[in-house]
Each structure stands twice: as C-alpha cells, then as structure tokens.
Write a protein that holds these residues in place. Structure first.
Motif, PDB file in Angstrom:
ATOM      1  N   LEU A   1      25.864   2.983 -54.263  1.00 49.63           N
ATOM      2  CA  LEU A   1      24.960   4.119 -54.108  1.00 49.63           C
ATOM      3  C   LEU A   1      25.732   5.414 -53.908  1.00 49.63           C
ATOM      4  O   LEU A   1      25.407   6.455 -54.502  1.00 49.63           O
ATOM      5  CB  LEU A   1      24.030   3.869 -52.916  1.00 49.63           C
ATOM      6  N   THR A   2      26.792   5.358 -53.102  1.00 44.83           N
ATOM      7  CA  THR A   2      27.625   6.550 -52.882  1.00 44.83           C
ATOM      8  C   THR A   2      28.256   7.008 -54.186  1.00 44.83           C
ATOM      9  O   THR A   2      28.281   8.204 -54.498  1.00 44.83           O
ATOM     10  CB  THR A   2      28.715   6.243 -51.845  1.00 44.83           C
ATOM     11  N   TRP A   3      28.740   6.061 -54.972  1.00 46.60           N
ATOM     12  CA  TRP A   3      29.365   6.397 -56.256  1.00 46.60           C
ATOM     13  C   TRP A   3      28.348   7.018 -57.215  1.00 46.60           C
ATOM     14  O   TRP A   3      28.646   7.996 -57.898  1.00 46.60           O
ATOM     15  CB  TRP A   3      29.993   5.156 -56.863  1.00 46.60           C
ATOM     16  N   SER A   4      27.136   6.467 -57.263  1.00 43.66           N
ATOM     17  CA  SER A   4      26.121   6.995 -58.177  1.00 43.66           C
ATOM     18  C   SER A   4      25.712   8.407 -57.776  1.00 43.66           C
ATOM     19  O   SER A   4      25.429   9.255 -58.631  1.00 43.66           O
ATOM     20  CB  SER A   4      24.891   6.083 -58.209  1.00 43.66           C
ATOM     21  N   ILE A   5      25.681   8.689 -56.473  1.00 41.52           N
ATOM     22  CA  ILE A   5      25.349  10.040 -56.005  1.00 41.52           C
ATOM     23  C   ILE A   5      26.454  11.017 -56.384  1.00 41.52           C
ATOM     24  O   ILE A   5      26.197  12.139 -56.845  1.00 41.52           O
ATOM     25  CB  ILE A   5      25.121  10.034 -54.476  1.00 41.52           C
ATOM     26  N   GLU A   6      27.702  10.590 -56.226  1.00 36.09           N
ATOM     27  CA  GLU A   6      28.825  11.456 -56.590  1.00 36.09           C
ATOM     28  C   GLU A   6      28.839  11.747 -58.086  1.00 36.09           C
ATOM     29  O   GLU A   6      29.143  12.865 -58.515  1.00 36.09           O
ATOM     30  CB  GLU A   6      30.137  10.805 -56.164  1.00 36.09           C
ATOM     31  N   LEU A   7      28.489  10.729 -58.876  1.00 34.00           N
ATOM     32  CA  LEU A   7      28.454  10.902 -60.333  1.00 34.00           C
ATOM     33  C   LEU A   7      27.210  11.630 -60.808  1.00 34.00           C
ATOM     34  O   LEU A   7      27.159  12.102 -61.938  1.00 34.00           O
ATOM     35  CB  LEU A   7      28.492   9.534 -61.025  1.00 34.00           C
ATOM     36  N   ARG A   8      26.174  11.681 -59.932  1.00 34.94           N
ATOM     37  CA  ARG A   8      24.845  12.151 -60.325  1.00 34.94           C
ATOM     38  C   ARG A   8      24.341  11.334 -61.505  1.00 34.94           C
ATOM     39  O   ARG A   8      23.743  11.842 -62.445  1.00 34.94           O
ATOM     40  CB  ARG A   8      24.866  13.647 -60.672  1.00 34.94           C
ATOM     41  N   GLU A   9      24.587  10.029 -61.431  1.00 31.04           N
ATOM     42  CA  GLU A   9      24.219   9.109 -62.506  1.00 31.04           C
ATOM     43  C   GLU A   9      23.301   8.041 -61.940  1.00 31.04           C
ATOM     44  O   GLU A   9      23.731   7.027 -61.384  1.00 31.04           O
ATOM     45  CB  GLU A   9      25.488   8.473 -63.092  1.00 31.04           C
ATOM     46  N   ASP A  10      21.979   8.272 -62.041  1.00 33.51           N
ATOM     47  CA  ASP A  10      21.008   7.342 -61.478  1.00 33.51           C
ATOM     48  C   ASP A  10      21.084   5.970 -62.138  1.00 33.51           C
ATOM     49  O   ASP A  10      20.867   4.950 -61.499  1.00 33.51           O
ATOM     50  CB  ASP A  10      19.589   7.898 -61.623  1.00 33.51           C
ATOM     51  N   ALA A  11      21.362   5.940 -63.432  1.00 33.69           N
ATOM     52  CA  ALA A  11      21.300   4.683 -64.169  1.00 33.69           C
ATOM     53  C   ALA A  11      22.523   3.801 -63.950  1.00 33.69           C
ATOM     54  O   ALA A  11      22.652   2.760 -64.589  1.00 33.69           O
ATOM     55  CB  ALA A  11      21.126   4.966 -65.665  1.00 33.69           C
ATOM     56  N   TYR A  12      23.433   4.188 -63.047  1.00 33.09           N
ATOM     57  CA  TYR A  12      24.579   3.343 -62.720  1.00 33.09           C
ATOM     58  C   TYR A  12      24.124   2.050 -62.058  1.00 33.09           C
ATOM     59  O   TYR A  12      24.714   0.995 -62.245  1.00 33.09           O
ATOM     60  CB  TYR A  12      25.528   4.122 -61.797  1.00 33.09           C
ATOM     61  N   ILE A  13      23.055   2.122 -61.276  1.00 32.90           N
ATOM     62  CA  ILE A  13      22.511   0.963 -60.577  1.00 32.90           C
ATOM     63  C   ILE A  13      21.280   0.468 -61.332  1.00 32.90           C
ATOM     64  O   ILE A  13      20.334   1.223 -61.554  1.00 32.90           O
ATOM     65  CB  ILE A  13      22.149   1.317 -59.126  1.00 32.90           C
ATOM     66  N   LEU A  14      21.290  -0.818 -61.718  1.00 31.50           N
ATOM     67  CA  LEU A  14      20.196  -1.419 -62.471  1.00 31.50           C
ATOM     68  C   LEU A  14      19.577  -2.515 -61.605  1.00 31.50           C
ATOM     69  O   LEU A  14      20.029  -3.661 -61.614  1.00 31.50           O
ATOM     70  CB  LEU A  14      20.712  -2.008 -63.791  1.00 31.50           C
ATOM     71  N   PRO A  15      18.527  -2.186 -60.835  1.00 37.28           N
ATOM     72  CA  PRO A  15      18.015  -3.130 -59.842  1.00 37.28           C
ATOM     73  C   PRO A  15      17.135  -4.231 -60.421  1.00 37.28           C
ATOM     74  O   PRO A  15      16.346  -4.000 -61.338  1.00 37.28           O
ATOM     75  CB  PRO A  15      17.211  -2.233 -58.895  1.00 37.28           C
ATOM     76  N   ILE A  16      17.283  -5.426 -59.853  1.00 42.40           N
ATOM     77  CA  ILE A  16      16.409  -6.555 -60.141  1.00 42.40           C
ATOM     78  C   ILE A  16      15.787  -6.997 -58.817  1.00 42.40           C
ATOM     79  O   ILE A  16      16.503  -7.262 -57.849  1.00 42.40           O
ATOM     80  CB  ILE A  16      17.180  -7.725 -60.786  1.00 42.40           C
ATOM     81  N   MET A  17      14.458  -7.049 -58.765  1.00 39.83           N
ATOM     82  CA  MET A  17      13.753  -7.428 -57.555  1.00 39.83           C
ATOM     83  C   MET A  17      13.482  -8.939 -57.550  1.00 39.83           C
ATOM     84  O   MET A  17      13.123  -9.519 -58.580  1.00 39.83           O
ATOM     85  CB  MET A  17      12.423  -6.676 -57.449  1.00 39.83           C
ATOM     86  N   VAL A  18      13.638  -9.546 -56.385  1.00 34.26           N
ATOM     87  CA  VAL A  18      13.407 -10.979 -56.225  1.00 34.26           C
ATOM     88  C   VAL A  18      12.367 -11.179 -55.126  1.00 34.26           C
ATOM     89  O   VAL A  18      12.580 -10.783 -53.975  1.00 34.26           O
ATOM     90  CB  VAL A  18      14.696 -11.723 -55.856  1.00 34.26           C
ATOM     91  N   GLY A  19      11.226 -11.763 -55.474  1.00 38.51           N
ATOM     92  CA  GLY A  19      10.183 -11.989 -54.481  1.00 38.51           C
ATOM     93  C   GLY A  19       9.436 -10.718 -54.133  1.00 38.51           C
ATOM     94  O   GLY A  19       9.423  -9.740 -54.878  1.00 38.51           O
ATOM     95  N   ASP A  20       8.832 -10.710 -52.940  1.00 37.10           N
ATOM     96  CA  ASP A  20       7.979  -9.590 -52.531  1.00 37.10           C
ATOM     97  C   ASP A  20       8.738  -8.563 -51.703  1.00 37.10           C
ATOM     98  O   ASP A  20       8.189  -7.969 -50.781  1.00 37.10           O
ATOM     99  CB  ASP A  20       6.767 -10.106 -51.746  1.00 37.10           C
ATOM    100  N   VAL A  21       9.996  -8.354 -52.044  1.00 38.65           N
ATOM    101  CA  VAL A  21      10.821  -7.405 -51.300  1.00 38.65           C
ATOM    102  C   VAL A  21      10.334  -5.974 -51.503  1.00 38.65           C
ATOM    103  O   VAL A  21       9.863  -5.607 -52.576  1.00 38.65           O
ATOM    104  CB  VAL A  21      12.305  -7.532 -51.742  1.00 38.65           C
ATOM    105  N   ARG A  22      10.434  -5.149 -50.458  1.00 46.57           N
ATOM    106  CA  ARG A  22      10.145  -3.724 -50.538  1.00 46.57           C
ATOM    107  C   ARG A  22      11.403  -2.987 -50.087  1.00 46.57           C
ATOM    108  O   ARG A  22      11.828  -3.119 -48.932  1.00 46.57           O
ATOM    109  CB  ARG A  22       8.962  -3.344 -49.655  1.00 46.57           C
ATOM    110  N   VAL A  23      11.989  -2.247 -50.994  1.00 45.34           N
ATOM    111  CA  VAL A  23      13.252  -1.557 -50.713  1.00 45.34           C
ATOM    112  C   VAL A  23      12.942  -0.191 -50.106  1.00 45.34           C
ATOM    113  O   VAL A  23      12.138   0.563 -50.667  1.00 45.34           O
ATOM    114  CB  VAL A  23      14.087  -1.388 -51.996  1.00 45.34           C
ATOM    115  N   PRO A  24      13.554   0.154 -48.980  1.00 48.34           N
ATOM    116  CA  PRO A  24      13.316   1.467 -48.376  1.00 48.34           C
ATOM    117  C   PRO A  24      13.623   2.606 -49.344  1.00 48.34           C
ATOM    118  O   PRO A  24      14.560   2.520 -50.146  1.00 48.34           O
ATOM    119  CB  PRO A  24      14.280   1.481 -47.176  1.00 48.34           C
ATOM    120  N   GLU A  25      12.824   3.653 -49.256  1.00 50.10           N
ATOM    121  CA  GLU A  25      12.950   4.790 -50.172  1.00 50.10           C
ATOM    122  C   GLU A  25      14.337   5.416 -50.126  1.00 50.10           C
ATOM    123  O   GLU A  25      14.847   5.890 -51.140  1.00 50.10           O
ATOM    124  CB  GLU A  25      11.888   5.832 -49.826  1.00 50.10           C
ATOM    125  N   GLU A  26      14.965   5.415 -48.938  1.00 52.73           N
ATOM    126  CA  GLU A  26      16.279   6.047 -48.825  1.00 52.73           C
ATOM    127  C   GLU A  26      17.375   5.245 -49.532  1.00 52.73           C
ATOM    128  O   GLU A  26      18.458   5.768 -49.804  1.00 52.73           O
ATOM    129  CB  GLU A  26      16.668   6.249 -47.361  1.00 52.73           C
TER     130      GLU A  26
END
Length: 297
Positions: free
Chosen positions: A88-113
């Motif tokens: 996340l720190t690297w993607s912010i430094e790059l200003r490259e949102d698509a560096y992280i490609l998330p896959i959700m498993v189950g009913d997880v809710r990821v915090p907005e931050e």
C-alpha cells in the motif's frame, strides 16, 4: 533473493487461504507468469529475515502487481498485513492504484483506510482459480513493458514494428467492459442499478434508479474518420443513438515503452497525457460517479 529478480505477480494471503493461493499460483505459472510465492523460495530464504526480505518484494516494485487474498484471517494476521502495508505504501508513492489487485474471500469487509470501497475487486467464490489466473495473465500481458535496450545502443525513438494500435484499442475495450462489470454492483448501495452489456466491438452502460434510466455511456470501435479509434458517447439519455462526444486513439508511449490511449473528451477538452487502459476506465467511471453526486446535491 537476487537483486535483479523480478516477478509479474506477488501473492499475499493468510495461512487459512494457503490452498486457494497455491492453486492460483500454480495456475498462473502454467500460463507462463512469474509469481512470488513463499514456498517457491524456501531454500533461498534459509537463514534470512523473511519479514525484511518480503517487504522488498511487496514494497519496492520487485513485483509488477500484488494480489492480496483478503479474508477475515488476513486482516487479523500480522504477517499478511505487514506485506499489504508495504504494498500500500508503494502504491501511494507511485500514485498507481492498480498496483494492488484484490481478491475477496468470504464475507470479509476491508476497512476504507486500507482499501477504498470504489476499488474494483474480484471475489474468489465467483471464479475458478484457472479463471482468476487467466484474468491476471491478461492484465500482465496488456501492460507488459518492453525490455530496455542495452546501454550505449542507439535505437529509433519510434514504435517497434510489431506494435499494433488496433490491439491496444481492443485490449482497452475489453478491460473497460470487464471493469464496469466488476464495479457496477458498488452503486447498488446508493440506490442505483448499473447494467453493463459487452460485445466484441462495444460496451454499453446504463444507470437506473427508481425504475428509469438516468445516465448512460457507450464505448465502441469506430473507423469513420479513416483511423481506428474508440468512440465514446457520454451522458445518455441526453443524446440519441450513437451520439459521439469523445474518442480515444492509440499511440506508442516512448517513455513507458507500451501502447497507450489519448482520450479526447468532447465535453471537457483533450488532455495531453497518454493513459493506460485502467486510467481510461477510471476517467469513464469518474463521469458516472460525478453524475450521481451532482443529481443528489
């Protein structure tokens, strides 16, 4: 880890999802992708501080993409969260949102931050590992940079002979359709239904609320001006049929050594920047979101 080793993808997961992650890794490797997976480097990691070494993988661009398998176990695990925070720190430094490609498993809710709710994701239950691997392969293939020339070799500053503007447009249209389908359900929580229809040469988006269509957007192949381009119709139903008020052409980006898009927005003017397919989608999605925000003021 060798200093010059790079990976197409690095996976991050909790121990509870190891079987899922490993099956995904093997499916990716079967397609020719290089994947950072801890068990692949066990011998080389012997005697090393794996926390320090893994931070280099996830947080210093050694992997082109990071694929975290978000689950409740993941969010509660110190090691996977350390990997994710590095990414996340690297993607912010790059200003490259698509560096992280998330896959959700189950009913997880990821915090907005940690992950914006506007970030498109895939859900493990909706795809086989082979399908997830194929989607990953297409992402890597369409954004694969050309290898840099040997030092001291003077080469023409033009597109290579094998570059195809049509292929750049084709890949972009496919990505736009796929990402609209992924993110359309996010509008449901605000009372909007986003319908997405894709075809070989067209993506058609309709936004509905209260039983009526309130916004629309089309992207389609067009060669009426003697040049292959993606025509864009923004703001339906204020225009009829195939009313075009924007277009995107393909150009070779010398700096990044890849084909990119120049998007001419007939409503807001033309920008000078060459956009990746993801950035082109972001520009279109932003128009949908801005329309919804404006109608609720």
């Amino acid at each position: 880890m060798p200093d010059n080793e790079t990976y197409d993808v690095a996976v991050s997961f909790s121990g509870a999802q190891r079987e899922l992650a490993e099956n995904y890794v093997r499916a990716c490797e079967a397609l020719g992708l290089s994947v950072f997976y801890d068990r692949n480097v066990s011998a080389r990691m012997w005697g090393r501080n794996f926390i320090t070494e893994f931070r280099k993988i996830y947080g210093q661009g050694i992997a082109r993409y990071v694929v975290p398998f978000f689950s409740r176990d993941y969010l509660g695990g110190p090691y996977p969260m350390d990997e994710y925070n590095a990414a996340l720190t690297w993607s912010i430094e790059l200003r490259e949102d698509a560096y992280i490609l998330p896959i959700m498993v189950g009913d997880v809710r990821v915090p907005e931050e940690l992950l914006s709710s506007a970030t498109a994701h895939l859900r493990a239950e909706d795809w086989s590992v082979e399908e997830l691997a194929k989607i990953t392969f297409e992402r890597v293939r369409t954004t694969q940079p050309a290898p840099p020339p040997e030092p001291g070799v003077l080469l023409p500053r033009i597109a290579p002979g094998g570059y195809s503007p049509y292929e750049t447009l084709e890949a972009a249209l496919s990505l736009v359709g796929r990402r609209f389908q992924e993110q359309a359900p996010l509008l449901g929580q605000y009372g909007y239904l986003c319908r997405v229809r894709t075809a070989d040469r067209e993506v058609d988006v309709r936004v509905e609320t209260g039983g009526r269509s309130v916004y629309g957007l089309k992207v389609w192949f067009d060669d009426s001006f003697g040049q292959d381009q993606l025509a864009v119709g923004i703001g339906w139903p204020s225009f009829q049929g195939r009313g075009m008020n924007g277009w995107a052409t393909a150009e070779w980006d010398e700096q990044h050594q890849e084909g990119r898009l120049k998007f001419a927005d007939g409503l807001h003017g033309t920008g000078d920047a060459l956009l990746t397919a993801d950035q082109f989608f972001d520009a279109l999605w932003r128009k949908v979101v801005e329309h919804i925000e404006q109608t609720h003021r």
